[in-house]
Design an enzyme around this catalytic site. Structure first.
Site, mmCIF file in Angstrom:
data_model
loop_
_atom_site.group_PDB
_atom_site.id
_atom_site.type_symbol
_atom_site.label_atom_id
_atom_site.label_comp_id
_atom_site.label_asym_id
_atom_site.label_seq_id
_atom_site.Cartn_x
_atom_site.Cartn_y
_atom_site.Cartn_z
ATOM 1 N N TYR A 77 9.618 -8.582 -19.744
ATOM 2 C CA TYR A 77 9.326 -9.955 -19.321
ATOM 3 C C TYR A 77 9.277 -10.054 -17.795
ATOM 4 C CZ TYR A 77 9.919 -15.084 -19.289
ATOM 5 O OH TYR A 77 9.770 -16.447 -19.091
ATOM 6 N N LYS B 143 6.090 -11.147 -15.487
ATOM 7 C CA LYS B 143 6.146 -12.354 -14.671
ATOM 8 C C LYS B 143 5.894 -12.071 -13.191
ATOM 9 C CE LYS B 143 6.643 -15.542 -17.718
ATOM 10 N NZ LYS B 143 5.450 -16.376 -17.999
#
Length: 301
Positions: A166, A170
């Site tokens: 993640y 991001k």
């Protein structure tokens, strides 16, 4: 100053069946935008799928007199993204705003993470941001107007245990933003990032209910709405949560020129304090500014 309005504007919000995306879609519609509510309807880990959630948000918008249509395409599917954009163009003839909000989690430490966990999170967050942007980019350039908001996270900018997939994704969307802010400038296509702290399906269970109540998605949406407005900046990373807002920047120190002859790792070690000194540090708007600094230092400046 006048209220921010979006009358005559068309917006696409991905992942808008619940949480942050739903709030973004509702508020844009309240302020006059026509909204494509996109949501695959999958679970937090990306499995399953149904456009029922998107349709419910459309019904909410229509209930207060707004205009919206539902779309159940996956943001990772080329054909689905093309259909989503075609749906907006067929209905309203333009696209002014894109909020790339869709996301999933596959949290595991690196030791326990499978390659598939990393690949899927990258697909949804990186390609699921890039593909809708690519699909609307030339439309926005042709009409000399566009506002794009991508969704980043403190997990990428600062790190979070168990979120290497993640976090990597991001940070990747920030790299995309940093280039597109330059490519879109002459056509008034602005792109910014929101880094939200909010209680959604992706965060429930991580904090007590009384804390989650203070982190309602509607406390983030005002910042996103501003980033969608005509007055928006470009290339900004807006952090938001619980009604608080701040700007995140990547700074580079002034550093030190150590010369070329006899340069060694020991010299870097021995000058570490000066290399990392915060005095004179800057937040660059493009990569060329870093190169200019190095050439200036080489010339004795």
């Amino acid at each position: 100053m006048a209220d921010i309005r979006f009358d005559g504007k068309v917006a696409i919000v991905t992942g808008a069946g619940g949480g942050l995306g739903r709030q973004h879609a509702l508020e844009l519609a309240r302020r006059g935008a026509k909204v494509v509510v996109n949501d695959l309807g999958g679970s937090v880990d990306g499995s399953g799928g149904s456009s029922e959630a998107a349709q419910k948000v459309v019904e909410e918008i229509k209930a207060f007199g707004g205009e919206a249509i539902a779309n159940g395409s996956s943001v990772t599917d080329d054909t689905g993204v093309a259909n989503m954009v075609k749906q907006a163009m067929d209905a309203w003839g333009r696209i002014d705003i894109l909020i790339a909000n869709a996301g999933i989690l596959r949290d595991k430490t690196l030791t326990k993470m499978e390659l598939a966990d990393f690949e899927l999170v990258m697909q949804v967050h990186v390609f699921g941001t890039f593909k809708p942007i690519k699909a609307v980019w030339d439309i926005m350039k042709a009409q000399n107007y566009g506002r794009i908001v991508v969704t980043t996270s403190s997990s990428g900018m600062y790190g979070n245990f168990g979120q290497s997939n993640y976090g990597a994704a991001k940070m990747a969307v920030l790299g995309l933003m940093n280039t597109l802010k330059l490519e879109g400038a002459k056509n008034d296509v602005k792109i910014n990032a929101i880094s939200p702290v909010a209680a959604t399906r992706m965060t429930e269970g991580l904090m007590p209910p009384e804390v989650l109540a203070k982190l309602a998605p509607e406390y983030v949406t005002p910042g996103v709405v501003y980033l969608c407005s005509e007055e928006a900046p470009t290339g900004a990373i807006l952090t938001a949560g619980a009604g608080a807002f701040a700007l995140s920047r990547i700074y580079e120190t002034e550093g030190v020129y150590l010369g070329e002859g006899g340069l060694s790792a020991e010299e870097v070690r021995d000058n570490w304090d000066q290399i990392t000194a915060e005095a004179g540090q800057k937040a660059y708007f493009n990569g060329g500014e870093q190169g200019q600094k190095f050439f200036r230092k080489m010339a004795g400046g």
